[in-house]
Design a protein around this motif. Structure first.
Motif, short mmCIF file in Angstrom:
data_model
loop_
_atom_site.label_atom_id
_atom_site.label_comp_id
_atom_site.label_asym_id
_atom_site.label_seq_id
_atom_site.Cartn_x
_atom_site.Cartn_y
_atom_site.Cartn_z
N GLN A 283 0.78 -1.16 0.03
CA GLN A 283 0.01 -0.09 -0.01
C GLN A 283 1.02 1.39 -0.02
O GLN A 283 0.63 2.16 -0.75
N TRP A 284 1.85 1.46 0.73
CA TRP A 284 2.80 2.54 0.90
C TRP A 284 3.53 2.64 -0.25
O TRP A 284 3.55 3.63 -0.97
N GLN A 285 3.86 1.75 -1.09
CA GLN A 285 4.39 1.83 -2.71
C GLN A 285 3.50 2.45 -3.62
O GLN A 285 3.58 3.25 -4.15
N ALA A 286 2.22 2.00 -3.51
CA ALA A 286 1.10 2.46 -4.29
C ALA A 286 0.98 3.87 -3.95
O ALA A 286 0.49 4.62 -4.95
N ALA A 287 0.73 4.06 -2.67
CA ALA A 287 0.76 5.68 -2.16
C ALA A 287 1.70 6.69 -2.99
O ALA A 287 1.44 7.77 -3.12
N LEU A 288 2.83 6.12 -2.96
CA LEU A 288 4.01 6.72 -3.49
C LEU A 288 4.03 7.08 -4.94
O LEU A 288 4.19 8.18 -5.59
N VAL A 289 3.57 6.02 -5.64
CA VAL A 289 3.19 6.21 -7.00
C VAL A 289 2.25 7.25 -7.41
O VAL A 289 2.54 8.01 -8.24
N PHE A 290 1.19 7.08 -6.38
CA PHE A 290 0.15 8.00 -6.70
C PHE A 290 0.65 9.62 -6.73
O PHE A 290 0.36 10.56 -7.23
N GLY A 291 1.54 9.58 -5.48
CA GLY A 291 2.11 10.90 -5.19
C GLY A 291 2.91 11.44 -6.29
O GLY A 291 2.77 12.66 -6.84
N ALA A 292 3.46 10.46 -7.02
CA ALA A 292 4.26 10.83 -8.13
C ALA A 292 3.66 11.32 -9.51
O ALA A 292 3.98 12.22 -10.07
N TRP A 293 2.16 10.81 -9.52
CA TRP A 293 1.53 11.02 -10.58
C TRP A 293 1.05 12.77 -10.34
O TRP A 293 0.77 13.35 -11.44
N ALA A 294 0.91 13.11 -9.23
CA ALA A 294 0.78 14.64 -8.85
C ALA A 294 2.01 15.43 -9.10
O ALA A 294 2.20 16.50 -9.70
#
Length: 310
Positions: A283-294
């Motif tokens: 989950q923390w990895q997916a959250a970091l990827v989502f942050g990168a999209w922003a």
């Protein structure tokens, strides 16, 4: 100069008290100096100094955003879609014995559709200035381009967060009376995670779209690219995932897939770390990827914004 001209000049100049003729050039210079000094003295000093600061830049951006009709229209549409879908699905699940245990979590079912509208809002806030020429006035007021971009990002992010959080609260409030005891309590910290998680996911999508707007300077282009990244690209990748495993893993990096890690922070609806699914990341990895999209579109937008003319 003739003797006659000198005598005429002397006769038109009044004598001083001592009977001597004053110097004409000195008299004119004194009169010329006195006028601007009086004007400066009459002009009141600004106690605030009117110095351009980051706080004033943020306030100016908020004033511009709230004065636009498109801001309120898109905000109400985003809230309406998210609430209607979330509350409707939650009520429908509560009335079905098969899905009743999932009814409380279903209030976030409309999040992806609300994120579409928030993406439009994020793009409009900057591309509207380019299309109308307002960007030149913005740069005249805030010449520091990095400060202007950050001020816009803060206003857009906070506005999108409020839209997302408010949508979840309203979806819960609209569905709870009709869920036959299956509604959860907002006093539960984990369930409350849906509220701030949805707000963060809306903010991330809006910032991604804002960055695309800085990159493309076109409303149609920014919205089209945002919709492609969020939805359109998912169709061919899903078809390829039926045959190739790498396509399934690629699908897990899409913005709306990784957004689930943010608006469902306690894994009520999705369990992360499943090796053979699109939720293969932690989950923390997916959250970091989502942050990168922003962050990445905003960073690229800043690089071009700092180097290109308005």
């Amino acid at each position: 100069m003739s003797t006659t001209a000198l005598s005429e000049t002397a006769s038109t100049t009044p004598p001083t008290s001592s009977g001597e003729q004053p110097d004409v050039a000195s008299s004119e210079l004194r009169r010329g100096d006195r006028s601007p000094r009086r004007a400066d003295a009459a002009r009141p000093a600004d106690p605030s100094g009117r110095r351009q600061t980051f706080g004033r830049a943020v306030h100016a951006e908020w004033v511009k955003v709230r004065s636009l009709r498109s801001t309120w229209i898109t905000s109400f549409i985003a809230i309406g879609i998210t609430v209607l879908l979330g509350a409707g699905i939650a009520i429908g699940y509560a009335s079905s014995p098969e899905f009743a245990d999932r009814a409380a979590d279903a209030i976030i079912s409309g999040n992806q559709f609300g994120q579409i509208v928030v993406a439009v809002l994020g793009a409009l806030i900057i591309t509207g200035e380019y299309s109308s020429g307002q960007i030149r006035s913005s740069l005249a007021a805030v010449p520091h381009r990095g400060r202007l971009l950050v001020a816009k990002a803060i206003v857009v992010g906070v506005l999108a967060f409020v839209i997302g959080a408010l949508s979840t609260l309203l979806a819960w409030a609209a569905s709870a009376p009709f869920m036959n005891g299956h509604a959860a309590s907002l006093a539960d910290p984990e369930y409350l995670g849906f509220v701030w998680g949805t707000g963060l996911s809306f903010a991330g999508i809006a910032l991604m779209s804002l960055g695309l707007g800085f990159l493309l300077r076109s409303t149609a282009g920014a919205i089209t690219l945002a919709m492609t990244l969020m939805f359109v690209i998912d169709l061919p990748i899903s078809l390829m995932a039926m045959k190739w495993d790498w396509a399934a893993r690629l699908q897990g990096f899409e913005p709306l897939q990784t957004a689930v890690a943010v608006y469902d922070p306690f894994q009520h609806m999705v369990t992360w770390g499943q090796a053979d699914s699109i939720y293969f990341m932690q989950q923390w990895q997916a959250a970091l990827v989502f942050g990168a999209w922003a962050i990445v579109p905003l960073a690229l937008g800043w690089l071009l914004f700092a180097r290109r003319d308005a």
